[in-house]
Design an enzyme around this catalytic site. Sequence first.
Site, PDB file in Angstrom:
ATOM      1  N   HIS A 213       1.693  74.714 -31.382  1.00 32.32           N
ATOM      2  CA  HIS A 213       0.528  74.367 -32.401  1.00 32.32           C
ATOM      3  C   HIS A 213       1.150  74.037 -33.598  1.00 32.32           C
ATOM      4  O   HIS A 213       2.299  74.163 -33.842  1.00 32.32           O
ATOM      5  CB  HIS A 213      -0.554  75.250 -32.240  1.00 32.32           C
ATOM      6  CG  HIS A 213      -1.354  74.924 -30.957  1.00 32.32           C
ATOM      7  ND1 HIS A 213      -2.684  75.592 -30.959  1.00 32.32           N
ATOM      8  CD2 HIS A 213      -1.247  74.483 -29.755  1.00 32.32           C
ATOM      9  CE1 HIS A 213      -3.091  75.094 -29.986  1.00 32.32           C
ATOM     10  NE2 HIS A 213      -2.206  74.300 -29.226  1.00 32.32           N
TER      11      HIS A 213
ATOM     12  N   ARG B 154     -12.078  61.429 -32.557  1.00 28.66           N
ATOM     13  CA  ARG B 154     -12.101  60.568 -31.146  1.00 28.66           C
ATOM     14  C   ARG B 154     -13.119  59.838 -31.509  1.00 28.66           C
ATOM     15  O   ARG B 154     -12.868  58.527 -31.102  1.00 28.66           O
ATOM     16  CB  ARG B 154     -12.671  61.707 -30.126  1.00 28.66           C
ATOM     17  CG  ARG B 154     -11.557  62.438 -29.450  1.00 28.66           C
ATOM     18  CD  ARG B 154     -12.005  63.633 -28.547  1.00 28.66           C
ATOM     19  NE  ARG B 154     -11.040  64.177 -27.798  1.00 28.66           N
ATOM     20  CZ  ARG B 154     -10.406  65.403 -28.133  1.00 28.66           C
ATOM     21  NH1 ARG B 154     -10.176  65.495 -29.313  1.00 28.66           N
ATOM     22  NH2 ARG B 154      -9.447  65.721 -27.510  1.00 28.66           N
TER      23      ARG B 154
ATOM     24  N   SER C 133     -12.213  67.641 -33.737  1.00 33.11           N
ATOM     25  CA  SER C 133     -11.815  66.774 -32.413  1.00 33.11           C
ATOM     26  C   SER C 133     -12.915  65.594 -32.152  1.00 33.11           C
ATOM     27  O   SER C 133     -12.242  64.828 -31.895  1.00 33.11           O
ATOM     28  CB  SER C 133     -11.962  67.856 -31.323  1.00 33.11           C
ATOM     29  OG  SER C 133     -10.979  68.852 -31.367  1.00 33.11           O
TER      30      SER C 133
ATOM     31  N   GLU D 199      -7.402  77.547 -29.165  1.00 30.23           N
ATOM     32  CA  GLU D 199      -7.688  77.347 -30.623  1.00 30.23           C
ATOM     33  C   GLU D 199      -8.523  78.573 -31.179  1.00 30.23           C
ATOM     34  O   GLU D 199      -8.470  78.993 -32.154  1.00 30.23           O
ATOM     35  CB  GLU D 199      -8.337  76.029 -31.130  1.00 30.23           C
ATOM     36  CG  GLU D 199      -9.739  75.952 -30.618  1.00 30.23           C
ATOM     37  CD  GLU D 199     -10.375  74.545 -30.730  1.00 30.23           C
ATOM     38  OE1 GLU D 199     -11.440  74.391 -31.022  1.00 30.23           O
ATOM     39  OE2 GLU D 199      -9.480  73.509 -30.096  1.00 30.23           O
TER      40      GLU D 199
ATOM     41  N   GLN E 182      -4.087  67.115 -25.383  1.00 35.63           N
ATOM     42  CA  GLN E 182      -4.237  65.833 -26.149  1.00 35.63           C
ATOM     43  C   GLN E 182      -3.506  64.747 -25.417  1.00 35.63           C
ATOM     44  O   GLN E 182      -3.510  63.425 -25.690  1.00 35.63           O
ATOM     45  CB  GLN E 182      -3.548  66.029 -27.390  1.00 35.63           C
ATOM     46  CG  GLN E 182      -4.721  66.945 -28.258  1.00 35.63           C
ATOM     47  CD  GLN E 182      -4.373  67.233 -29.673  1.00 35.63           C
ATOM     48  OE1 GLN E 182      -3.037  67.020 -29.935  1.00 35.63           O
ATOM     49  NE2 GLN E 182      -5.158  67.722 -30.632  1.00 35.63           N
TER      50      GLN E 182
END
Length: 422
Positions: free
Chosen positions: A334, A27, A23, A307, A165
């Site tokens: 997902h 980013r 993640s 998650e 997201q």
Amino acid sequence: MSHALPWSRGPVTSEVRVPGSKSETNRAFVIAALSDGTSTVRGALESRDSDLMVAALQAMNVTVDGDPADAVRITPPRHFRGVPDGIDCGLAGTVMRFVPPIAMLADGPTTFFGDPHASNRPMAGLLDAMRQLGADVDSDRLPFTVVPATEMGHVVSVDSSATSQYISGLLLVGARLPHGLRIQQVGESVPSRPHIAMTVHMLREHGVHVDEVDDNTWVVHPSPISARDMTVEPDLTNASVFLAAAAVTGGSVTVHDWPEENQQAGGLFLGIARRFGARVERDGNTVTLHGPETMQGIDVDLHASSELTPVVASLAALASGTTRIRGVGHIRGHETDRLAALVTEFGKLGITASETDDGLVVEGARPEDLVATEFETYADHRMVHAAAILALRVPGLSVTDFACVAKTMPHFDADWRAAVEA
């Protein structure tokens, strides 16, 4: 092809270092690509998802040099280039939801496509928000083409109940829009809010002014994004898999470089493990989990850390009593429908599990009562993690499509065997 997973003859005792956060890596790459100069990213994750992000940015005229194992230098372009031949998103949510907003800044149309299952992943909320900003988008799911706006708006209403997201993707590009961006969340609550907090934190570190007006409203002020070097934290969701090995075997696993303060949803695993009966010790940036003799089932809301559901479900399967997992109905969208997949594969082993509207109910079982089988992974890396934990107590368990674990941990097989067979 079937891939056998290791069984543990006794308590797992090991020390591990896990690779960088997926993640945070993606980013960091996006922020660097949108910034006002060259940045260096250290500690980036080497994985299929990060490779797909690099390829997407390069296709749009971003210069990416270096080795993720050491340092990656990213130089933003003077102008983003449209990619009419298409950008491959694979199954990477960060690519399919963070790169299309950048395409609104490009000099022409960009097409996005992905793996066969990618069209099942939710996209409509983000693409609708991009239309509100003036872009033309020809579908509500992959594949789709983005045509940049002739006149860019600055206010959107978006239903992000399917995935946080959407909001992160819009936040990342907001400062580069002519008038900034105001995002209003509508509909049900947003899952995985720590990921939004991570996005806001990283943007602020690059000089972006982000106002969090209330729980459902964000305002990003227009400004340059300052280039600065970044170091990616270890992926704490991936670390949870190794800590879970100690929990289910009554062992002791130490993870190094665990940040004392972090914005990762995976960081919440320590508190969840304690509720199952594990003991957790912290010493600076080192975390050690000691597994209990017997885990006890729990009632847990994973809305902020969904998650972790496959790992927590595997702990539940080996705990005493009933575990109820709440707040994760959105993970049906997902990489696969994770709730249905877990219920199906658990059932093949002899574990009683059922779906609820927003989660799972899992009945703990004795390992000796379970049947070794081939665990279907559904091209989902988290399903490999779930199976690997169960296999420690169920000798002979194997998985299909083990290669999908490369999405976030390309060296998982070697690292896992080194940890659990030490």
